[in-house]
Design a protein around this motif. Structure first.
Motif, mmCIF file in Angstrom:
data_model
loop_
_atom_site.group_PDB
_atom_site.id
_atom_site.type_symbol
_atom_site.label_atom_id
_atom_site.label_comp_id
_atom_site.label_asym_id
_atom_site.label_seq_id
_atom_site.Cartn_x
_atom_site.Cartn_y
_atom_site.Cartn_z
ATOM 1 N N LYS A 104 0.864 -1.325 -0.159
ATOM 2 C CA LYS A 104 0.209 -0.121 -0.009
ATOM 3 C C LYS A 104 0.894 1.276 0.073
ATOM 4 O O LYS A 104 2.011 1.301 0.528
ATOM 5 C CB LYS A 104 -1.072 -0.008 1.107
ATOM 6 N N SER A 105 0.461 2.350 -0.669
ATOM 7 C CA SER A 105 0.963 3.661 -0.462
ATOM 8 C C SER A 105 0.945 4.008 0.799
ATOM 9 O O SER A 105 -0.037 4.093 1.475
ATOM 10 C CB SER A 105 0.486 4.649 -1.488
ATOM 11 N N LEU A 106 1.997 4.617 1.349
ATOM 12 C CA LEU A 106 2.159 5.016 2.862
ATOM 13 C C LEU A 106 2.543 6.309 3.018
ATOM 14 O O LEU A 106 3.555 6.693 2.329
ATOM 15 C CB LEU A 106 2.969 4.007 3.730
ATOM 16 N N ILE A 107 1.643 7.003 3.815
ATOM 17 C CA ILE A 107 2.254 8.422 4.184
ATOM 18 C C ILE A 107 2.230 8.541 5.652
ATOM 19 O O ILE A 107 1.144 8.095 6.556
ATOM 20 C CB ILE A 107 1.018 9.727 3.748
ATOM 21 N N VAL A 108 3.488 8.981 6.151
ATOM 22 C CA VAL A 108 3.532 9.005 7.614
ATOM 23 C C VAL A 108 3.343 10.570 8.047
ATOM 24 O O VAL A 108 3.860 11.353 7.401
ATOM 25 C CB VAL A 108 4.789 8.545 8.093
ATOM 26 N N LEU A 109 2.653 10.818 9.121
ATOM 27 C CA LEU A 109 2.432 11.959 9.521
ATOM 28 C C LEU A 109 2.993 12.003 11.103
ATOM 29 O O LEU A 109 2.530 11.341 12.081
ATOM 30 C CB LEU A 109 0.935 12.294 9.727
ATOM 31 N N GLN A 110 4.106 12.805 10.941
ATOM 32 C CA GLN A 110 4.786 13.012 12.537
ATOM 33 C C GLN A 110 5.726 14.239 12.358
ATOM 34 O O GLN A 110 6.130 14.785 11.686
ATOM 35 C CB GLN A 110 5.578 11.563 12.511
ATOM 36 N N GLN A 111 5.975 14.624 13.735
ATOM 37 C CA GLN A 111 6.893 15.873 14.095
ATOM 38 C C GLN A 111 8.490 15.390 13.831
ATOM 39 O O GLN A 111 8.827 14.211 14.019
ATOM 40 C CB GLN A 111 6.470 16.402 15.267
ATOM 41 N N PRO A 112 9.108 16.377 13.704
ATOM 42 C CA PRO A 112 10.602 15.981 13.275
ATOM 43 C C PRO A 112 11.388 15.342 14.912
ATOM 44 O O PRO A 112 12.325 14.630 14.486
ATOM 45 C CB PRO A 112 11.243 17.388 13.121
ATOM 46 N N ASP A 113 10.911 15.643 15.782
ATOM 47 C CA ASP A 113 11.444 14.848 17.000
ATOM 48 C C ASP A 113 11.340 13.501 16.920
ATOM 49 O O ASP A 113 12.105 12.840 17.690
ATOM 50 C CB ASP A 113 11.211 15.583 18.363
ATOM 51 N N ALA A 124 10.017 3.280 4.620
ATOM 52 C CA ALA A 124 9.097 2.505 3.968
ATOM 53 C C ALA A 124 7.925 3.364 3.177
ATOM 54 O O ALA A 124 7.270 3.054 2.310
ATOM 55 C CB ALA A 124 8.445 1.404 4.756
ATOM 56 N N ALA A 125 7.927 4.531 3.740
ATOM 57 C CA ALA A 125 6.696 5.584 3.478
ATOM 58 C C ALA A 125 7.061 6.205 1.899
ATOM 59 O O ALA A 125 8.376 6.389 1.574
ATOM 60 C CB ALA A 125 6.605 6.465 4.161
ATOM 61 N N GLN A 126 5.868 6.601 1.226
ATOM 62 C CA GLN A 126 6.201 7.381 0.002
ATOM 63 C C GLN A 126 6.462 8.766 0.408
ATOM 64 O O GLN A 126 7.051 9.628 -0.402
ATOM 65 C CB GLN A 126 4.969 7.074 -0.993
ATOM 66 N N ALA A 127 5.866 9.036 1.381
ATOM 67 C CA ALA A 127 6.098 10.645 2.044
ATOM 68 C C ALA A 127 5.946 10.751 3.500
ATOM 69 O O ALA A 127 5.233 10.023 3.882
ATOM 70 C CB ALA A 127 5.017 11.459 1.357
ATOM 71 N N VAL A 128 6.898 11.658 4.007
ATOM 72 C CA VAL A 128 6.750 12.016 5.404
ATOM 73 C C VAL A 128 6.062 13.468 5.644
ATOM 74 O O VAL A 128 6.908 14.259 5.107
ATOM 75 C CB VAL A 128 7.824 11.634 6.128
#
Length: 149
Positions: A104-113, A124-128
């Motif tokens: 599956k296409s994966l987008i991770v949503l997270q803060q820089p820390d 593994a993500a296509q975008a962060v």
């Protein structure tokens, strides 16, 4: 071309609502886990009976919630996984790995820390993304080819 998007992860903030609101007008169908924390934790014992041991209480709930999660991830085109600042979301990491294993296409949503702690997940993500608005822009671009601005 429409997309099915599964919104996984942290349940304590409004990030899902911000994405759904920002994506109005796009050909997207959203799904998510049960976000009522108490219901999610207690569903197994509420339906199948009480457990004396907290391990089995949690196990029943996790197994029951997995039915919904597995189906939603399998049916998705894109999985967005949010890692919040306050809690360790092992379930979110599991969902990200499961989605990646299914291709599956994966987008991770997270803060820089969290970059270092999530380096394998991010690889593994296509975008962060850092904000829900960036997730909306990624989805809009994927559907329309239109850049923000």
């Amino acid at each position: 071309m429409g997309l099915n998007v599964y919104l996984s992860g942290e349940i304590h903030t409004d990030w899902r609502e911000r994405i759904i609101e920002g994506a109005q007008g796009l050909d997207l169908t959203f799904s998510a886990p049960v976000t009522d924390h108490a219901a999610s934790d207690d569903c197994g014992v509420a339906i199948l009976g009480a457990e004396q041991d907290k391990f089995w209480h949690d196990r029943k709930g996790a197994a029951l919630n997995a039915i919904r999660t597995r189906k939603a991830i399998a049916d998705s085109d894109v999985v967005v996984v949010r890692f919040g600042e306050k809690y360790r979301q092992w379930n979110a990491a599991f969902d990200a790995g499961y989605a990646a294993a299914l291709g599956k296409s994966l987008i991770v949503l997270q803060q820089p820390d969290h970059d270092h702690a999530l380096k394998e997940v991010n690889a593994a993500a296509q975008a962060v993304a850092r904000t829900p608005e960036q997730v909306v822009a990624l989805l809009r671009y994927t559907l329309t080819g239109v850049l923000p601005g």
